[in-house]
Design a protein around this motif. Sequence first.
Motif, mmCIF file in Angstrom:
data_model
loop_
_atom_site.group_PDB
_atom_site.id
_atom_site.type_symbol
_atom_site.label_atom_id
_atom_site.label_comp_id
_atom_site.label_asym_id
_atom_site.label_seq_id
_atom_site.Cartn_x
_atom_site.Cartn_y
_atom_site.Cartn_z
ATOM 1 N N GLN A 119 44.152 60.732 16.775
ATOM 2 C CA GLN A 119 43.323 61.918 17.000
ATOM 3 C C GLN A 119 43.341 62.370 18.463
ATOM 4 N N PRO A 125 39.351 59.837 17.945
ATOM 5 C CA PRO A 125 39.454 60.587 19.195
ATOM 6 C C PRO A 125 39.100 59.717 20.406
ATOM 7 N N ASN A 162 35.969 56.351 17.288
ATOM 8 C CA ASN A 162 36.204 57.135 18.507
ATOM 9 C C ASN A 162 35.726 56.418 19.757
ATOM 10 N N ASN A 163 36.531 56.532 20.785
ATOM 11 C CA ASN A 163 36.238 55.994 22.115
ATOM 12 C C ASN A 163 36.187 54.465 22.159
ATOM 13 N N ALA A 177 32.876 52.943 16.548
ATOM 14 C CA ALA A 177 32.969 53.813 17.725
ATOM 15 C C ALA A 177 32.465 53.078 18.965
ATOM 16 N N GLY A 178 33.156 53.211 20.060
ATOM 17 C CA GLY A 178 32.722 52.648 21.328
ATOM 18 C C GLY A 178 32.870 51.141 21.458
ATOM 19 N N MET A 228 33.251 62.793 20.860
ATOM 20 C CA MET A 228 32.491 63.087 19.639
ATOM 21 C C MET A 228 33.411 62.892 18.441
ATOM 22 N N SER A 229 32.814 62.635 17.263
ATOM 23 C CA SER A 229 33.638 62.637 16.055
ATOM 24 C C SER A 229 32.899 63.372 14.959
ATOM 25 N N ASP A 240 34.049 62.940 11.472
ATOM 26 C CA ASP A 240 34.610 62.472 10.197
ATOM 27 C C ASP A 240 34.185 61.027 9.967
ATOM 28 N N SER A 284 29.596 58.258 23.481
ATOM 29 C CA SER A 284 30.235 58.561 22.196
ATOM 30 C C SER A 284 29.174 59.042 21.217
ATOM 31 N N LEU A 285 29.423 60.168 20.580
ATOM 32 C CA LEU A 285 28.479 60.709 19.599
ATOM 33 C C LEU A 285 29.117 60.628 18.218
ATOM 34 N N LEU A 286 28.381 60.095 17.241
ATOM 35 C CA LEU A 286 28.939 59.963 15.888
ATOM 36 C C LEU A 286 28.720 61.221 15.050
ATOM 37 N N VAL A 312 26.496 54.782 22.868
ATOM 38 C CA VAL A 312 27.066 55.150 21.574
ATOM 39 C C VAL A 312 25.914 55.601 20.677
#
Lengths: 225, 225, 225
Positions: free
Chosen positions: A135, A154, A184-185, A202-203, B158-159, B161, B187-189, B205
């Motif tokens: 991504q 991403p 992500n991240n 994530a993270g 950010m994601s 999905d 990081s934002l979910l 996160v």
Amino acid sequence: MSNIPQSAKLGQHVVIEENVNIGKNVVIGHHTTILAGTKIGDHVTIGSQCVLGIQPGGSARMRKTSKRDMELVIEEGSRIGHVTSIYAGTKLGKNVFVGDHASIRENVSVEEESVVGRASIVELNTKIGKGCTIQTLAYVTGDTTLEDDVFIGPCVSMSNDKYMGAQAFSLNGPYIKQGAKIGNNASLLPGITIGQNTIIGAGAVVTKDMEDNITAAGIPARKIK
Amino acid sequence: MSNIPQSAKLGQHVVIEENVNIGKNVVIGHHTTILAGTKIGDHVTIGSQCVLGIQPGGSARMRKTSKRDMELVIEEGSRIGHVTSIYAGTKLGKNVFVGDHASIRENVSVEEESVVGRASIVELNTKIGKGCTIQTLAYVTGDTTLEDDVFIGPCVSMSNDKYMGAQAFSLNGPYIKQGAKIGNNASLLPGITIGQNTIIGAGAVVTKDMEDNITAAGIPARKIK
Amino acid sequence: MSNIPQSAKLGQHVVIEENVNIGKNVVIGHHTTILAGTKIGDHVTIGSQCVLGIQPGGSARMRKTSKRDMELVIEEGSRIGHVTSIYAGTKLGKNVFVGDHASIRENVSVEEESVVGRASIVELNTKIGKGCTIQTLAYVTGDTTLEDDVFIGPCVSMSNDKYMGAQAFSLNGPYIKQGAKIGNNASLLPGITIGQNTIIGAGAVVTKDMEDNITAAGIPARKIK
């Protein structure tokens, strides 16, 4: 001499160097540069402002690849976005999609139907299987393997140098098995393996190998399911 | 036919396709491409090596937007940096600033006086209010809303999905309320809401909704004030 | 008038504005733009699709640098990648390497033998010492100092604005001492100091000063060795 068939649709100010081979029904956007030794398959679409077929160079402090006069091969049906750069010595399989502003280095293989996302970077000597998704803004370091159907979220970060430049090169990127998904991240450390179908949150910071079919999260990443 | 008034200052090798409308006192840098269907307001400045007005395409595995022949609209006084790419179907309000190497996709609206930072990416179907700041290398995913005066720090991720490609599309980016501030590399979910004037710490996160007027940090992010 | 010696190898559609000085045996790739006031030393190599020597501008909401007609100076033996952008008012020392898609702003100095990696961003008013490595997609914020031999891992994030735009400017980036190493995707907060030879782990969030010769990791980062 380069082979540019009548069916090619070229934008304005396109530069095509010598020894380029272009298939049928290829579209190339404005201001794009196709460097010597590039082979473009049928029905490939390339955006504007790209540089394709770059011969590796680098500074004295960076690894040199020994071969010269390498080729970039883009197989049929692939779509290359705008403002991208792709090196020679690399092969993109059928129906690969490369997002705008992405960069792919030398000695990389991307197998069919995979997506290399917008502004993502794939470093040298990396293998990407079929049906993978990388991504936006993700970083796939050098010497990395993605098996088939891997999802890289991403802004995922990877590294391949556990001594951060302090020792002679013994570089080793992550090995990510089939169907694994990286949130992500997340950050992946050098040489770790992510198991088949395993999900990383994530993270998360992954500091050691993760087994198959688990979910892991946190810093350092631990199995939560 | 395109409308290019005498007052326009065009760099060398600028490409302007058909059906482009350019206002008064517009400056366009060298090697920039303005694609068909782009409307540029008065006193707009555009850097070199840009691609503006891209019609959405994508691979078979990516969502298609149904409309064709969409327009990119850039309102008066906006400044577009160098090496940027912006899609058709998007509207930038008055006095918007887009940093170098940034990319903005289709069906995005950016309201007046907002800043889309250097090398940041804004994905499709996203609304950005007035007076927002998106800092360098931040990633604003698709289907996201930023109300007015939101601050997105550098390298925020950010994601949208939650199934990471494993299920049919039901994409949903974050919703960030007025005046909220997101620290660098947070990081934002998918689908979370950040409350009005709430502050998210660097590297946090965010896995669930955050209420108004709090400060939250950590992994997962928790209220600390 | 610009000085372009016979030994220069220029690609197609290269734009060289007035008042540019080019040394011996310089190579410039296709579609690259060299703006007025750029000084390029002997044996410098520049890729395709670059924009070099940009005069700072910005929006009304961003800081303005007061000086006009600033110069970009690139000293001998440096190599500039493809699709890069570099501002005027900046100086790159001998044998500096700038990766593809990187961007360097005004009032930056990069001393000899340093590497500014692929798609990394260096903001304004920043000093980078000798022999530093800034890896791929790293973000070096404005008003930052890197002493000699510093290693910044991939995707490292920094910030220089502790009020996230809410107060008048008092910007202050990190100060990173000689030989320090920052792991991939770590986040550094405004104004912190990283001690000499100190190592910061991948994904750490550094919220306060770190002493010399330690290893620190976690969120917030704490000494672990």
